[in-house]
Design a protein around this motif. Structure first.
Motif, PDB file in Angstrom:
ATOM      1  N   ARG A   1       7.121   4.355  -5.382  1.00 16.52           N
ATOM      2  CA  ARG A   1       8.545   4.028  -5.265  1.00 16.52           C
ATOM      3  C   ARG A   1       8.732   2.629  -4.678  1.00 16.52           C
ATOM      4  O   ARG A   1       7.895   2.159  -3.913  1.00 16.52           O
ATOM      5  N   PHE A   2       9.815   1.991  -5.055  1.00 17.00           N
ATOM      6  CA  PHE A   2      10.227   0.680  -4.531  1.00 17.00           C
ATOM      7  C   PHE A   2       9.246  -0.438  -4.879  1.00 17.00           C
ATOM      8  O   PHE A   2       9.266  -1.490  -4.245  1.00 17.00           O
ATOM      9  N   TYR A   3       8.389  -0.208  -5.875  1.00 18.54           N
ATOM     10  CA  TYR A   3       7.364  -1.196  -6.241  1.00 18.54           C
ATOM     11  C   TYR A   3       7.067  -1.004  -7.731  1.00 18.54           C
ATOM     12  O   TYR A   3       6.376  -0.049  -8.097  1.00 18.54           O
TER      13      TYR A   3
ATOM     14  N   ASP B   1      17.680  -5.767 -10.355  1.00 17.65           N
ATOM     15  CA  ASP B   1      18.675  -4.698 -10.283  1.00 17.65           C
ATOM     16  C   ASP B   1      18.276  -3.572  -9.340  1.00 17.65           C
ATOM     17  O   ASP B   1      19.126  -2.755  -8.962  1.00 17.65           O
ATOM     18  N   ASP B   2      17.001  -3.498  -8.987  1.00 16.46           N
ATOM     19  CA  ASP B   2      16.496  -2.374  -8.196  1.00 16.46           C
ATOM     20  C   ASP B   2      16.145  -2.802  -6.776  1.00 16.46           C
ATOM     21  O   ASP B   2      15.597  -3.886  -6.551  1.00 16.46           O
ATOM     22  N   TYR B   3      16.427  -1.940  -5.852  1.00 18.46           N
ATOM     23  CA  TYR B   3      16.072  -2.095  -4.440  1.00 18.46           C
ATOM     24  C   TYR B   3      14.570  -1.877  -4.293  1.00 18.46           C
ATOM     25  O   TYR B   3      14.022  -0.864  -4.740  1.00 18.46           O
ATOM     26  N   THR B   4      13.873  -2.834  -3.690  1.00 18.83           N
ATOM     27  CA  THR B   4      12.414  -2.777  -3.597  1.00 18.83           C
ATOM     28  C   THR B   4      11.944  -3.218  -2.212  1.00 18.83           C
ATOM     29  O   THR B   4      12.741  -3.603  -1.344  1.00 18.83           O
ATOM     30  N   ILE B   5      10.631  -3.227  -2.060  1.00 18.01           N
ATOM     31  CA  ILE B   5      10.061  -3.710  -0.800  1.00 18.01           C
ATOM     32  C   ILE B   5      10.358  -5.187  -0.572  1.00 18.01           C
ATOM     33  O   ILE B   5      10.282  -5.656   0.569  1.00 18.01           O
ATOM     34  N   ALA B   6      10.713  -5.939  -1.610  1.00 16.38           N
ATOM     35  CA  ALA B   6      11.106  -7.337  -1.411  1.00 16.38           C
ATOM     36  C   ALA B   6      12.357  -7.425  -0.542  1.00 16.38           C
ATOM     37  O   ALA B   6      12.499  -8.350   0.272  1.00 16.38           O
TER      38      ALA B   6
ATOM     39  N   TYR C   1       0.836  -1.210   0.000  1.00 16.58           N
ATOM     40  CA  TYR C   1       0.000   0.000   0.000  1.00 16.58           C
ATOM     41  C   TYR C   1       0.869   1.259   0.000  1.00 16.58           C
ATOM     42  O   TYR C   1       0.666   2.175  -0.809  1.00 16.58           O
ATOM     43  N   LEU C   2       1.831   1.312   0.913  1.00 14.01           N
ATOM     44  CA  LEU C   2       2.649   2.514   1.040  1.00 14.01           C
ATOM     45  C   LEU C   2       3.514   2.743  -0.195  1.00 14.01           C
ATOM     46  O   LEU C   2       3.644   3.873  -0.682  1.00 14.01           O
ATOM     47  N   ALA C   3       4.117   1.666  -0.712  1.00 14.79           N
ATOM     48  CA  ALA C   3       4.972   1.811  -1.887  1.00 14.79           C
ATOM     49  C   ALA C   3       4.156   2.203  -3.110  1.00 14.79           C
ATOM     50  O   ALA C   3       4.605   3.010  -3.932  1.00 14.79           O
ATOM     51  N   GLU C   4       2.960   1.655  -3.218  1.00 16.87           N
ATOM     52  CA  GLU C   4       2.093   2.026  -4.337  1.00 16.87           C
ATOM     53  C   GLU C   4       1.662   3.483  -4.217  1.00 16.87           C
ATOM     54  O   GLU C   4       1.645   4.230  -5.211  1.00 16.87           O
ATOM     55  N   LYS C   5       1.324   3.900  -3.014  1.00 18.04           N
ATOM     56  CA  LYS C   5       0.910   5.288  -2.805  1.00 18.04           C
ATOM     57  C   LYS C   5       2.038   6.247  -3.175  1.00 18.04           C
ATOM     58  O   LYS C   5       1.803   7.292  -3.818  1.00 18.04           O
ATOM     59  N   ALA C   6       3.259   5.906  -2.790  1.00 16.29           N
ATOM     60  CA  ALA C   6       4.393   6.781  -3.046  1.00 16.29           C
ATOM     61  C   ALA C   6       4.946   6.650  -4.463  1.00 16.29           C
ATOM     62  O   ALA C   6       5.670   7.525  -4.934  1.00 16.29           O
TER      63      ALA C   6
END
Length: 246
Positions: free
Chosen positions: A85-87, A159-164, A78-83
């Motif tokens: 970023r990271f998703y 390659d990208d830093y994410t919520i995972a 939810y937070l990453a989708e709202k922002a």
């Protein structure tokens, strides 16, 4: 404003790491899980599984009434989708992240939690050697899953830093208490060291929820109350007057 109902455990710290990475304003609402705050009627309105964290966003995208979300993985999505970023927004990228978020929720978190529980328990409830061996070995297997995953990619989803990455990291901080040696997992350790050096990760790990409590100093009556409340839980009866007529 994000209102995070929180206690500083790995499941809570996943979310504070994300909030710190986003630089998103938030307010901590302490949920002392040792005292049993997660069983109150007020908390159950937003956390029906009697577990923190839970979150209330009183400024959801698009406006309208506040939105509450429980379960750390859902909160992070939810937070990453709202922002934004990271998703990832593309289908393949998003499901690359989703499957690892669910892996963490279904495997790494529960198995690491059981590992810690039985290793701390000792012989207080009889011989726990099978349970200790079972979950210590399973956690070792899961470190191997991450090690193999990180063999040829910088981060869990690519390659990208994410919520995972953020959701998995807090459950690895106590690797020694889990009976592991992370020097056995060189690709994992490279990832672990990189995340450990991130300032937002350090800030997220440091988020407190009030003064530390000395459980050993509590009266025996309170210790007994907590033990009865927190362990060997069974179903909470549903109230009368529901939708049985449907």
């Amino acid at each position: 404003m994000i209102h995070l109902h929180y206690w500083p455990t790995p499941n809570g710290k996943k979310v504070t790491i994300l909030l710190e990475e986003l630089g998103m304003p938030y307010r901590i609402v302490p949920v002392n899980i040792g005292k049993g705050d997660q069983f109150t009627d007020d908390f159950l309105k937003i956390g029906p599984n009697n577990r923190m964290p839970a979150m209330v966003d009183d400024e959801p995208a698009g406006g309208g009434a506040p939105i509450s979300v429980f379960e750390s993985g859902a909160i992070m999505m939810y937070l990453a989708e709202k922002a934004g970023r990271f998703y990832p927004q593309d289908l393949r990228g998003r499901y690359e992240v989703n499957q690892w978020v669910i892996w963490q929720m279904a495997n790494q978190g529960p198995k690491s939690g059981e590992c810690g529980h039985f290793r701390r328990l000792g012989d207080k409830q009889g011989d726990q050697s099978y349970a200790v061996r079972r979950f210590t070995d399973e956690v070792n297997r899961l470190y191997g899953v991450l090690d193999n995953r990180l063999y040829d990619r910088r981060y869990i989803a690519g390659d990208d830093y994410t919520i995972a990455d953020m959701i998995s990291y807090p459950w690895t901080v106590n690797w020694q208490g889990q009976g592991q040696d992370i020097s056995d997992f060189k690709y994992f350790k490279r990832w672990f060291d990189e995340l450990s050096a991130r300032p937002a990760v350090q800030r997220g790990l440091a988020v407190a929820a009030g003064p530390a409590e000395d459980v050993d100093s509590l009266p025996q009556e309170e210790k007994d109350r907590r033990t009865k409340l927190l362990y060997n839980q069974r179903a909470r009866p549903a109230p009368d007057g529901g939708l049985l007529a449907l």
